[in-house]
Design an enzyme around this catalytic site. Structure first.
Site, short mmCIF file in Angstrom:
data_model
loop_
_atom_site.label_atom_id
_atom_site.label_comp_id
_atom_site.label_asym_id
_atom_site.label_seq_id
_atom_site.Cartn_x
_atom_site.Cartn_y
_atom_site.Cartn_z
CB CYS A 111 24.94 25.69 -60.50
SG CYS A 111 24.03 27.25 -60.45
CB CYS A 114 27.00 29.16 -57.58
SG CYS A 114 26.15 27.58 -57.33
CB CYS A 159 21.52 25.69 -57.76
SG CYS A 159 23.16 25.60 -57.01
CB CYS A 162 23.44 30.13 -56.12
SG CYS A 162 22.90 29.41 -57.70
CB CYS A 184 12.37 18.78 -67.30
SG CYS A 184 12.18 19.49 -68.92
#
Length: 199
Positions: A111, A114, A159, A162, A184
């Site tokens: 991510c 984070c 995610c 976060c 995607c």
């Protein structure tokens, strides 16, 4: 004389433009789905202001995750484009992302907000959709939500650490992958970490 509803007009306009764009820009033609299904499943940009007017997506608290920051704190660590996509659920233009054609054999996609590990390099495959595509994620790393913007139902992925917007996941498109799913994902939502070689 009945006029089509505004959501119908927007959906038709969006699908028409995306179909035109795909017809000349995608070198991949191997999706064995009907044109209607393929066009609906093709990852359409999400415009927050239009979604709020014409969609019925429930607004979720994006701070209800282990990593909690307010908008000012996120803006201090993210670029304007990252903030627009990750925190405001935007979409980068197709075929422009850093990881669209990035095909390493080893490494981890994390991510961008984070640094939580999300996808392995071995999860990635060539889909031709214009955004990085993955057939699976690291267990527990990605959370799914229903997205009803534009009067249609899609599955948003964020995610799990976060709550940052990653993109959408689509099923049953006929790709020769173990899951027949396509995560995607916006490149700007990711950062790639190569596999460290042992000395």
């Amino acid at each position: 004389m009945r006029f089509p509803s505004i959501p119908t007009i927007i959906r038709t306009f969006t699908l028409y433009n995306l179909t035109s764009l795909r017809s000349f820009s995608s070198p991949y033609r191997a999706i064995p789905a009907s044109p209607t299904v393929r066009n609906l499943n093709w990852s359409m940009p999400t415009f927050p202001f239009l979604g709020s007017l014409f969609g019925s997506q429930q607004k979720r608290d994006m701070t209800d995750y282990p990593v909690k920051k307010n908008d000012d704190e996120w803006q201090a660590v993210l670029s304007p484009e990252q903030f627009r996509v990750i925190r405001q659920k935007g979409t980068e233009a197709p075929y422009t992302g850093e990881y669209d054609k990035h095909m390493p054999s080893e490494g981890t996609y994390e991510c961008a907000a984070c640094k939580a590990p999300l996808y392995r390099a071995t999860h990635k495959f060539k889909s031709g959709c214009g955004w990085p595509a993955y057939f699976d994620s690291i267990p527990g790393a990605v959370t799914r939500h229903t997205d009803r913007t534009f009067g249609m139902e899609r599955t948003e992925i964020v995610c799990s650490k976060c709550g940052g917007h990653l993109g959408h996941v689509f099923k049953g498109e006929g790709y020769p992958t173990p899951t027949d799913e396509r995560h995607c994902v916006n490149s700007v939502s990711l950062r790639f970490t190569p596999e460290e070689k042992e000395a």
